[in-house]
Design a protein around this motif. Structure first.
Motif, PDB file in Angstrom:
ATOM      1  N   MET A 139      50.501  32.066  12.702  1.00 46.93           N
ATOM      2  CA  MET A 139      51.064  30.796  12.256  1.00 46.93           C
ATOM      3  C   MET A 139      52.590  30.860  12.298  1.00 46.93           C
ATOM      4  SD  MET A 139      48.685  28.597  11.400  1.00 46.93           S
ATOM      5  CE  MET A 139      46.946  28.525  11.000  1.00 46.93           C
ATOM      6  N   LYS A 140      53.204  29.772  12.777  1.00 47.92           N
ATOM      7  CA  LYS A 140      54.671  29.730  12.867  1.00 47.92           C
ATOM      8  C   LYS A 140      55.209  28.691  11.893  1.00 47.92           C
ATOM      9  CE  LYS A 140      56.904  29.919  16.857  1.00 47.92           C
ATOM     10  NZ  LYS A 140      57.501  29.485  18.153  1.00 47.92           N
ATOM     11  N   ILE A 141      56.195  29.106  11.096  1.00 45.39           N
ATOM     12  CA  ILE A 141      56.858  28.237  10.123  1.00 45.39           C
ATOM     13  C   ILE A 141      58.284  27.964  10.608  1.00 45.39           C
ATOM     14  CG2 ILE A 141      57.543  27.911   7.713  1.00 45.39           C
ATOM     15  CD1 ILE A 141      54.520  28.222   8.128  1.00 45.39           C
ATOM     16  N   LEU A 142      58.653  26.703  10.636  1.00 43.86           N
ATOM     17  CA  LEU A 142      60.033  26.313  10.918  1.00 43.86           C
ATOM     18  C   LEU A 142      60.703  25.933   9.606  1.00 43.86           C
ATOM     19  CD1 LEU A 142      62.456  25.475  12.670  1.00 43.86           C
ATOM     20  CD2 LEU A 142      61.336  23.251  12.993  1.00 43.86           C
ATOM     21  N   ILE A 143      61.721  26.669   9.225  1.00 47.92           N
ATOM     22  CA  ILE A 143      62.549  26.301   8.075  1.00 47.92           C
ATOM     23  C   ILE A 143      63.727  25.497   8.616  1.00 47.92           C
ATOM     24  CG2 ILE A 143      64.072  27.134   6.251  1.00 47.92           C
ATOM     25  CD1 ILE A 143      62.211  29.479   5.864  1.00 47.92           C
ATOM     26  N   HIS A 144      63.793  24.233   8.235  1.00 46.65           N
ATOM     27  CA  HIS A 144      64.838  23.324   8.708  1.00 46.65           C
ATOM     28  C   HIS A 144      65.734  23.001   7.518  1.00 46.65           C
ATOM     29  CE1 HIS A 144      65.787  19.379  11.104  1.00 46.65           C
ATOM     30  NE2 HIS A 144      66.801  20.221  11.066  1.00 46.65           N
ATOM     31  N   SER A 145      66.889  23.630   7.481  1.00 38.14           N
ATOM     32  CA  SER A 145      67.743  23.546   6.297  1.00 38.14           C
ATOM     33  C   SER A 145      69.198  23.382   6.707  1.00 38.14           C
ATOM     34  CB  SER A 145      67.594  24.816   5.451  1.00 38.14           C
ATOM     35  OG  SER A 145      68.541  24.852   4.406  1.00 38.14           O
ATOM     36  N   LEU A 146      69.913  22.554   5.978  1.00 37.89           N
ATOM     37  CA  LEU A 146      71.343  22.379   6.234  1.00 37.89           C
ATOM     38  C   LEU A 146      72.103  23.682   6.029  1.00 37.89           C
ATOM     39  CD1 LEU A 146      73.583  20.247   6.839  1.00 37.89           C
ATOM     40  CD2 LEU A 146      73.776  19.911   4.367  1.00 37.89           C
ATOM     41  N   ILE A 147      71.572  24.559   5.171  1.00 38.68           N
ATOM     42  CA  ILE A 147      72.270  25.792   4.810  1.00 38.68           C
ATOM     43  C   ILE A 147      71.325  26.982   4.952  1.00 38.68           C
ATOM     44  CG2 ILE A 147      73.523  27.002   2.986  1.00 38.68           C
ATOM     45  CD1 ILE A 147      74.927  24.519   3.934  1.00 38.68           C
ATOM     46  N   PHE A 148      71.824  28.043   5.571  1.00 37.02           N
ATOM     47  CA  PHE A 148      71.079  29.298   5.667  1.00 37.02           C
ATOM     48  C   PHE A 148      72.096  30.408   5.941  1.00 37.02           C
ATOM     49  CE2 PHE A 148      68.118  32.432   7.465  1.00 37.02           C
ATOM     50  CZ  PHE A 148      67.053  32.318   6.570  1.00 37.02           C
ATOM     51  N   SER A 149      71.642  31.647   5.797  1.00 40.45           N
ATOM     52  CA  SER A 149      72.507  32.789   6.094  1.00 40.45           C
ATOM     53  C   SER A 149      73.080  32.676   7.516  1.00 40.45           C
ATOM     54  CB  SER A 149      71.688  34.077   5.971  1.00 40.45           C
ATOM     55  OG  SER A 149      72.453  35.199   6.268  1.00 40.45           O
ATOM     56  N   PRO A 150      74.378  33.021   7.704  1.00 38.35           N
ATOM     57  CA  PRO A 150      75.245  33.756   6.769  1.00 38.35           C
ATOM     58  C   PRO A 150      76.126  32.889   5.875  1.00 38.35           C
ATOM     59  CG  PRO A 150      76.235  33.742   8.941  1.00 38.35           C
ATOM     60  CD  PRO A 150      74.925  33.016   9.080  1.00 38.35           C
ATOM     61  N   ASP A 151      75.808  31.610   5.687  1.00 36.93           N
ATOM     62  CA  ASP A 151      76.565  30.806   4.727  1.00 36.93           C
ATOM     63  C   ASP A 151      76.342  31.383   3.332  1.00 36.93           C
ATOM     64  OD1 ASP A 151      78.234  28.729   3.899  1.00 36.93           O
ATOM     65  OD2 ASP A 151      77.242  27.276   5.193  1.00 36.93           O
ATOM     66  N   TYR A 192      70.946  31.569  -0.073  1.00 39.30           N
ATOM     67  CA  TYR A 192      70.321  32.770  -0.625  1.00 39.30           C
ATOM     68  C   TYR A 192      68.863  32.503  -0.997  1.00 39.30           C
ATOM     69  CZ  TYR A 192      75.162  34.384  -0.888  1.00 39.30           C
ATOM     70  OH  TYR A 192      76.452  34.734  -0.580  1.00 39.30           O
ATOM     71  N   LEU A 193      68.605  31.327  -1.538  1.00 34.32           N
ATOM     72  CA  LEU A 193      67.245  30.950  -1.919  1.00 34.32           C
ATOM     73  C   LEU A 193      66.324  30.957  -0.702  1.00 34.32           C
ATOM     74  CD1 LEU A 193      65.549  29.577  -4.347  1.00 34.32           C
ATOM     75  CD2 LEU A 193      66.052  27.458  -3.159  1.00 34.32           C
ATOM     76  N   TYR A 194      66.758  30.289   0.361  1.00 34.94           N
ATOM     77  CA  TYR A 194      65.906  30.171   1.545  1.00 34.94           C
ATOM     78  C   TYR A 194      65.903  31.445   2.393  1.00 34.94           C
ATOM     79  CZ  TYR A 194      63.793  25.773   0.861  1.00 34.94           C
ATOM     80  OH  TYR A 194      62.971  24.804   0.355  1.00 34.94           O
TER      81      TYR A 194
END
Length: 409
Positions: A1-13, A19-21
């Motif tokens: 199964m493939k999950i796409l996390i679509h987020s305005l913010i992710f590492s290395p921000d 940090y949560l995501y």
């Protein structure tokens, strides 16, 4: 199964949502999912050390960079934190358009997970999910459009329409607190879609430590005073006028205040310190994340003064890190707000819900005059106990994975 996390913010921000995501992505990977992240280039809080550890290279020049986060592919749409409102809006629209088409090119996605803000990302993902034939989970970290405090008109009607589409079109919606849950539940046709999954803290990173030798003594001098700390965005979601009044009224108490961060209200705080000669109110720039356990351990308590106009619509994630480092909280907020609802039965916070400005400041002064370091340390121990029982990274990220398991079976 493939999950796409679509987020305005992710590492290395280097901000709390990233940090949560980061941790949610790693937990999904540990539990056997293939994870791909679609985000932006760092622009909220650029931490050079983190960017160096996670270098980005052009995948499609001008449109998309790619990096690797512990074996997870991360696609970054270029963004900048412009001072101009018009340029920020243009960049925001650009990110939505480009990320939508990049999302279309990611093959064999089974589920899309995304956090608010912004609300528009949830709406965008409904379109992506329909075209890709996959599930959608939307995570409500802040309630939009409520938090904008709009007074009517076309924009509010459009955002309300979008909100209803996102909530009712998603396969599941998670929110972080019962107050949030009760606020948005009537907006669902099927309330069984709505789940409470709190935020969490990495207790391996955030814990009480010996701060001496780790911090710059010129910024963090040793003293016997009670030190109240705020570390984070010095912005509009917080109320800064009570801090100024408090610093004036406690000149004769053995109390100091340390404010760390940047933001829209930093200039105001700095100006008031100079104008009023507030020698016990110290304003410092952002500090590296790895120093935060030592900085929290240096303090005796942390304060969070919520702005009355927005205290029902957001929950500061720093609450968890403060508790994990065995430090109590001093909170100014209204009754029945998320932060008060979360802390009221844990014995680790002084909660003041008085709305009259002078009265609530006087209440804080009276409390500070009555407590000592031993009292505060005991409150801090109770906060750590609550974290260890319910809000560790391992326990809460498993809640996300369990929900996704049920949707992808």
């Amino acid at each position: 199964m493939k999950i796409l996390i679509h987020s305005l913010i992710f590492s290395p921000d280097g901000v709390s949502t990233a940090y949560l995501y980061n941790d949610i992505a790693l937990r999904l990977q540990e539990r056997g999912y293939e994870v791909v992240v679609l985000s932006t280039t760092p622009h909220f809080n650029i931490v050079p050390e983190q960017v160096e550890k996670q270098p980005m290279r052009w995948k499609v020049w001008g449109f998309c960079k790619e990096s690797n986060y512990h074996g997870i592919k991360v696609l970054h749409v270029p963004q900048k934190k412009f001072k101009s409102t018009a340029l920020r809006l243009l960049g925001f629209v650009y990110w939505h358009i480009v990320s939508f088409f990049i999302g279309l090119c990611i093959r064999h996605v089974d589920l899309i997970l995304s956090p608010s803000p912004p609300l528009t990302i949830g709406w965008l993902n409904l379109g992506l999910a329909k075209l890709k034939g996959c599930k959608v989970v939307y995570n409500v970290q802040e309630i939009y459009p409520d938090i904008l405090k709009l007074k009517g008109g076309f924009v509010l009607k459009f955002l309300r329409w979008m909100e209803m589409k996102v909530y009712n079109g998603s396969d599941a919606v998670t929110t972080i607190d019962k107050v949030f849950h009760d606020t948005i539940a009537p907006r669902f046709k099927d309330q069984s879609k709505l789940h409470i999954i709190p935020n969490f803290v990495d207790t391996e990173l955030y814990r009480q430590v010996e701060w001496e030798g780790k911090l710059d003594r010129s910024l963090f001098p040793k003293s016997d005073s009670i030190k109240l700390l705020y570390a984070g965005n010095i912005g509009l979601a917080q109320s800064w006028e009570p801090l100024i009044a408090l610093a004036e009224k406690t000149r004769d108490l053995n109390v100091e205040y340390v404010v760390i961060g940047e933001g829209a209200k930093r200039g105001y705080v700095e100006e008031e310190i100079k104008k009023r000669g507030l020698e016990k109110l110290h304003l410092l720039p952002y500090q590296p994340r790895e120093l935060m356990p030592a900085i929290l351990s240096y303090s005796d308590a942390s304060f969070i003064f919520m702005a009355p106009e927005s205290d029902t619509d957001g929950f500061p994630s720093k609450v968890y890190t403060i508790m994990a480092c065995e430090r109590p909280l001093l909170v100014l907020s209204g009754e029945n707000t998320p932060i008060v609802n979360f802390l009221k039965d844990k014995g680790c916070a002084k909660l003041i819900t008085e709305q009259d400005f002078d009265k609530k400041v006087d209440d804080v002064v009276a409390w500070l005059a009555s407590v000592n370091k031993e009292d505060l340390a005991e409150m801090g121990k109770r906060g750590l106990q609550a974290i260890e029982e319910h809000y560790t990274k391992e326990k809460v990220t498993d809640m996300y994975v369990d929900l996704i398991d049920t949707l992808t079976k």
